[in-house]
Structure formats: C-alpha cells, structure tokens
Design a protein around this motif. Structure first.
Motif, PDB file in Angstrom:
ATOM      1  N   PHE A   1       0.621  -0.821  -0.038  1.00  7.72           N
ATOM      2  CA  PHE A   1      -0.218  -0.100  -0.084  1.00  7.72           C
ATOM      3  C   PHE A   1       1.207   1.553   0.153  1.00  7.72           C
ATOM      4  CE2 PHE A   1      -2.937   2.952   1.636  1.00  7.72           C
ATOM      5  CZ  PHE A   1      -4.326   2.303   1.006  1.00  7.72           C
ATOM      6  N   GLY A   2       2.123   1.375   1.027  1.00  8.47           N
ATOM      7  CA  GLY A   2       2.965   2.645   1.210  1.00  8.47           C
ATOM      8  C   GLY A   2       3.480   2.664  -0.497  1.00  8.47           C
ATOM      9  N   PHE A   3       3.680   1.450  -0.517  1.00 10.94           N
ATOM     10  CA  PHE A   3       5.292   1.815  -1.770  1.00 10.94           C
ATOM     11  C   PHE A   3       3.824   2.202  -3.463  1.00 10.94           C
ATOM     12  CE2 PHE A   3       6.729  -0.685  -6.274  1.00 10.94           C
ATOM     13  CZ  PHE A   3       7.116  -0.276  -6.038  1.00 10.94           C
ATOM     14  N   TRP A   4       2.855   1.385  -3.498  1.00  9.18           N
ATOM     15  CA  TRP A   4       1.343   2.355  -4.752  1.00  9.18           C
ATOM     16  C   TRP A   4       1.798   3.494  -4.555  1.00  9.18           C
ATOM     17  CZ3 TRP A   4       3.156   0.255  -9.292  1.00  9.18           C
ATOM     18  CH2 TRP A   4       3.380  -1.089  -9.448  1.00  9.18           C
ATOM     19  N   TRP A   5       1.220   4.117  -3.151  1.00 12.26           N
ATOM     20  CA  TRP A   5       0.686   5.439  -2.868  1.00 12.26           C
ATOM     21  C   TRP A   5       1.609   5.980  -2.978  1.00 12.26           C
ATOM     22  CZ3 TRP A   5      -1.592   6.399   2.587  1.00 12.26           C
ATOM     23  CH2 TRP A   5      -2.675   8.398   2.241  1.00 12.26           C
ATOM     24  N   THR A   6       2.978   5.904  -2.761  1.00  7.44           N
ATOM     25  CA  THR A   6       4.698   7.162  -3.164  1.00  7.44           C
ATOM     26  C   THR A   6       4.695   6.847  -4.507  1.00  7.44           C
ATOM     27  OG1 THR A   6       5.827   5.453  -0.881  1.00  7.44           O
ATOM     28  CG2 THR A   6       6.902   7.000  -2.971  1.00  7.44           C
ATOM     29  N   VAL A   7       4.545   5.715  -5.170  1.00  8.57           N
ATOM     30  CA  VAL A   7       4.427   5.365  -6.938  1.00  8.57           C
ATOM     31  C   VAL A   7       3.739   6.716  -7.377  1.00  8.57           C
ATOM     32  CG1 VAL A   7       4.438   4.111  -9.284  1.00  8.57           C
ATOM     33  CG2 VAL A   7       5.529   3.436  -6.954  1.00  8.57           C
ATOM     34  N   SER A   8       1.445   6.196  -6.721  1.00  2.00           N
ATOM     35  CA  SER A   8       1.482   7.510  -7.201  1.00  2.00           C
ATOM     36  C   SER A   8       1.407   8.991  -7.085  1.00  2.00           C
ATOM     37  CB  SER A   8      -0.381   6.774  -6.570  1.00  2.00           C
ATOM     38  OG  SER A   8      -0.230   7.695  -5.221  1.00  2.00           O
ATOM     39  N   ILE A   9       2.275   9.150  -6.267  1.00  2.00           N
ATOM     40  CA  ILE A   9       2.839  10.285  -6.110  1.00  2.00           C
ATOM     41  C   ILE A   9       3.861  11.309  -6.836  1.00  2.00           C
ATOM     42  CG2 ILE A   9       4.407  11.836  -4.440  1.00  2.00           C
ATOM     43  CD1 ILE A   9       2.280  10.694  -1.474  1.00  2.00           C
ATOM     44  N   VAL A  10       4.280  10.210  -7.395  1.00  2.00           N
ATOM     45  CA  VAL A  10       6.167  10.683  -8.019  1.00  2.00           C
ATOM     46  C   VAL A  10       5.079  10.613  -9.513  1.00  2.00           C
ATOM     47  CG1 VAL A  10       8.178   9.556  -9.205  1.00  2.00           C
ATOM     48  CG2 VAL A  10       7.363   9.189  -6.668  1.00  2.00           C
ATOM     49  N   PHE A  11       4.356  10.029 -10.303  1.00  2.00           N
ATOM     50  CA  PHE A  11       3.852   9.251 -11.573  1.00  2.00           C
ATOM     51  C   PHE A  11       2.733  10.045 -11.667  1.00  2.00           C
ATOM     52  CE2 PHE A  11       7.176   6.308 -11.001  1.00  2.00           C
ATOM     53  CZ  PHE A  11       7.932   6.650 -11.650  1.00  2.00           C
TER      54      PHE A  11
ATOM     55  N   THR B   1      -0.721  14.050  -4.412  1.00  2.00           N
ATOM     56  CA  THR B   1       0.161  15.200  -4.088  1.00  2.00           C
ATOM     57  C   THR B   1       0.566  14.736  -2.027  1.00  2.00           C
ATOM     58  OG1 THR B   1      -2.203  16.524  -3.208  1.00  2.00           O
ATOM     59  CG2 THR B   1      -0.697  17.257  -4.480  1.00  2.00           C
ATOM     60  N   ILE B   2       1.835  15.078  -1.605  1.00  2.00           N
ATOM     61  CA  ILE B   2       2.104  14.418  -0.334  1.00  2.00           C
ATOM     62  C   ILE B   2       1.374  15.504   0.551  1.00  2.00           C
ATOM     63  CG2 ILE B   2       3.869  14.840   1.208  1.00  2.00           C
ATOM     64  CD1 ILE B   2       5.530  14.618  -0.837  1.00  2.00           C
ATOM     65  N   SER B   3       0.878  14.535   1.700  1.00  2.00           N
ATOM     66  CA  SER B   3      -0.547  15.022   2.682  1.00  2.00           C
ATOM     67  C   SER B   3       0.534  14.467   3.548  1.00  2.00           C
ATOM     68  CB  SER B   3      -1.295  13.881   2.181  1.00  2.00           C
ATOM     69  OG  SER B   3      -1.815  12.444   1.808  1.00  2.00           O
ATOM     70  N   ASN B   4      -0.775  15.050   4.836  1.00  2.00           N
ATOM     71  CA  ASN B   4      -0.117  14.713   6.569  1.00  2.00           C
ATOM     72  C   ASN B   4      -0.631  12.525   6.484  1.00  2.00           C
ATOM     73  OD1 ASN B   4       0.406  17.424   6.883  1.00  2.00           O
ATOM     74  ND2 ASN B   4      -1.868  17.378   7.296  1.00  2.00           N
ATOM     75  N   GLU B   5      -1.580  12.312   6.086  1.00  2.00           N
ATOM     76  CA  GLU B   5      -2.120  11.018   5.765  1.00  2.00           C
ATOM     77  C   GLU B   5      -0.794   9.713   5.041  1.00  2.00           C
ATOM     78  OE1 GLU B   5      -4.263  13.701   4.744  1.00  2.00           O
ATOM     79  OE2 GLU B   5      -5.459  13.219   6.422  1.00  2.00           O
ATOM     80  N   TYR B   6      -0.431  10.717   4.362  1.00  2.00           N
ATOM     81  CA  TYR B   6       0.810   9.112   3.407  1.00  2.00           C
ATOM     82  C   TYR B   6       1.354   9.906   4.102  1.00  2.00           C
ATOM     83  CZ  TYR B   6       4.604   8.991   0.100  1.00  2.00           C
ATOM     84  OH  TYR B   6       5.369   8.265  -0.336  1.00  2.00           O
TER      85      TYR B   6
END
Lengths: 265, 145
Positions: B78-88, B92-97
């Motif tokens: 979940f963390g990996f794909w969340w990061t991928v979605s931020i990069v690509f 955006t980077i949020s407090n939740e992320y």
C-alpha cells in the motif's frame, strides 16, 4: 481460534490507530512541503512563460489591456481570489485559445478576444482557466503527463530545451482529463454567477464552437472534450442559479476594443 | 509480543539451523536493499515450499515467518503504490501519506527486530512464538502432517 482472531483485530486496530493519530499532526507544515511546492510552481511558471514570450508578441493595446484587466479583476474581487496571484498575458495570435500556466499565469490569445461575440463568452473562457488555476489542475496535469521527476528536473535546470518546449506545448494545446474539465466548467459557472456575469453565453459559445470543431484555429475547443456535451451540462447547471446579471465593461467599451483588435489584425 | 515456549520435542542442530534460516530469508531482501515489498515474501515462500516436507519444528517456523511476511506485504505494498502514485500521478504529499509511511516504517522496524531476535533464538534451538502469528501458526501447522 478466537484468541488468534482477537489478537489479529488488535494488531489491525493498533496499525490504523497509529496511522490515525499520526495523521493528526500537520506534517506538511512541519516539513515545509507547501512552501517547496509553491517555489517549484513559481519557477515552472517563469520557465514556461519565458518560452511563450518568444513564440508571440504580447499585445500592448491599452484598450485591450484595460478590458481584460477589468473582467479578470472583477471576477477575482467578487470571488475572493487573490488578484496578485494572477498574471494575465495577451498574446497576438489568431488561434482561439486561452490557457493557464503554473503560478497563476493566464495566457489569452487575441484570436479568442476578437472571436468572442460578447464579453460574457470571453469571461466564460477566462473563468474556466481561472478555475483550473484555483483547483490546482495545472500542476496536477503536468505531473500526470510528464511525471514528478521531470517536473523536478525542469525546475533544477537539468532538463533540455526540447523537454521544456514539449511540456509547454502540452499545457497550451492539450486538454485536462474529462473529470478535471468538468470540474473547471462547473467552477467557472460558479465564478461567473458570483461575479454577476450571465453564464449562459458561455454555454452558447461552446454550442457555437461545437459546429466548428474541425477548424484548426479553434484550439481551445478542439483540445477540449465534446463541446456540445459541455454546453449541455453547463446550461443545466446554470438553470439551478438565478441572479440579476450585469456587464462588467460597457457595450461601447467592448465594441471599441474589438474594433481596435480587428484593425491591428 | 514474543514468547519463548517449550516445543513438543527438542529440535536437532540441523533443524534449528533450517528454522532459523526461514527468518533470515525474509531479511535477505532488506539486506540487499531491494525496494519491492514482494521480494521478502517471495524469498520466504520459496524457502517455505522447499521445506514443506521437513520436520514439524522447521515447518512451524517457516509458516510463522511466512505469515508475518504476508501482513508486512499488505502494509508495504500500500505504501509502495501510494508513493508511486505521488511520483507519477497528480496525487500530492499529504499529512495522511506521511503518517502512513511513519507507521509502516515503525511496524517494519519492529518486525525486523523481532525477526532478527527470533532467528538468533531459533538457531539456539529455542521455540519462539510471536503474538498473533504464533497462535495462527498453531492453527495452520499440524504435527500429524
């Protein structure tokens, strides 16, 4: 079995509880992420505007400048948009186009101004682009299309001129995705209603242009989703709003400006 | 969170070594710096499959190591794909992320320390049962097999 299930639920609760509690902290402020994003956007805005400045002459006609300024200022003031954030540029180009760049740069082509039948049509397109700025669609689109890494390297100066030109082209001649376009259309109507500008001519403009979608010069239309469909939902949304509308610039002022534009063409 | 219990029999030297390796398998991917969360699980699955006909002690610890990796896989993926979605994408980077990533890192550190400790203790022939995973392993891994 019951013990294992209970322990499993406790572990899941512990994880989500930790996440929830940590999410209450304003990490974005602590790490200054907002400020860094703004700096990036500012740099990108300057880079892209520099590219555009070279592609066309900026219109300096006092009447044109005053008319566009009056419309934009009025929309911003009535909608609580910080006017200092919006940088309007009128470029002398025959294409019927307007678009937003990062950091609040709003580019309007003279082709759009001269082809608008009335000020409400032009205000509609301006409101649509202001909506993209207000809803942060410009940066979203850039990151979606070219990626976070390329956006970062453009600001750091490590990307070549070709990439920057391609990104500039992307912002000026391709639409946002359907969802973002609809969001911007609806927001545009809200901005117009709040500014007491009749939004119906904006829908009419789209209907009018939908017949001319094949014409190359109608860049703003040909790069956006089906104009007829947009005209339909804008019109049905307008019906939910009723207000006394007024004109921002006088009919004489609008006519005079268009005459001067046509002369200069 | 971690309990040292008596196993039904005293494991031999080779059994203790193999059981300990099942935990080390899940650490190999971290040690070599593999960024994909699936690699830890793959290493543990391969080790589990190759030892599924081994002795009860070995099978038990292979199963516990595998189960712990499964839950980490969910968190890390979940963390990996969340990061991928931020990069690509436009995400955006949020407090939740940031909160999620801190939680995920904290759980990974706890799991890493627990795995390392268990690997060392199992190598000594001690039977280590983790909270929740131990109970679950007892349900899934039967001696009669």
């Amino acid at each position: 079995m019951k013990k294992a299930v209970f322990q499993g639920i406790l572990i899941v609760t512990l994880f989500f509880g930790t996440w929830y509690l940590l999410a209450q902290i304003k990490w974005v402020t602590i790490f200054n992420i907002q400020k860094k994003t703004e700096n990036t956007e500012q740099k990108l805005g300057e880079i892209f505007w520099d590219v555009f400045k070279k592609t066309g002459k900026e219109n300096t006609n006092k009447n044109v400048k005053n008319t566009i300024d009056s419309i934009v200022n009025h929309i911003c003031e009535t909608n609580g948009i910080n006017i200092a954030k919006i940088k309007i540029h009128v470029l002398e180009k025959d294409d019927i186009n307007a678009f937003a760049l990062p950091n609040g740069h709003l580019i309007v082509f003279t082709g759009l101004i001269s082809q608008s039948a009335n000020q409400e049509e032009l205000a509609g397109v301006i409101c649509h682009e202001l909506a993209h700025i207000e809803l942060n669609h410009v940066m979203k689109k850039l990151i979606q299309e070219i990626g976070f890494t390329v956006v970062g390297s453009i600001t750091s100066g490590s990307e070549g001129a070709t990439i920057i030109k391609e990104a500039t082209k992307l912002l000026s001649s391709s639409a946002y995705d359907r969802k973002l376009e609809k969001e911007a259309d609806i927001k545009a109507v809200d901005l117009m209603v709040e500014a007491n500008i009749n939004p119906k001519p904006f829908a009419d403009f789209l209907y009018k242009m939908s017949d001319k979608e094949t014409i190359k010069q109608f860049t703003w239309i040909s790069t956006h989703p089906d104009s007829k469909e947009r005209g339909n939902y804008i019109l049905s949304y307008c019906k939910t709003k009723s207000k006394q509308y007024r004109q921002v610039v006088t009919a004489e002022g609008w006519f005079k400006m268009q005459q001067e534009l046509k002369k200069s063409e | 969170m971690i309990q040292s219990n008596n196993f039904r029999y005293s494991p031999g030297e080779h059994e203790a070594e193999t059981a300990s390796s099942s935990y080390l398998m899940s650490l190999i991917a971290i040690i070599v710096g593999a960024p994909l969360p699936i690699l830890n699980l793959l290493a543990t699955i391969i080790f589990y499959l190759s030892n599924r006909k081994s002795t009860y002690f070995v099978r038990w610890h292979c199963t516990q190591a595998l189960l712990s990796q499964l839950s980490m896989l969910i968190i890390n993926s979940f963390g990996f794909w969340w990061t991928v979605s931020i990069v690509f994408t436009a995400e955006t980077i949020s407090n939740e992320y940031i909160a999620y990533m801190i939680s995920a890192i904290a759980f990974n550190i706890v799991e890493f320390i627990a795995t390392l400790y268990t690997a060392v203790q199992t190598r000594k022939g001690k039977h280590i049962e983790w909270w929740f995973y131990g109970g679950l392993t007892n349900i899934l891994c039967k001696e009669s097999r």
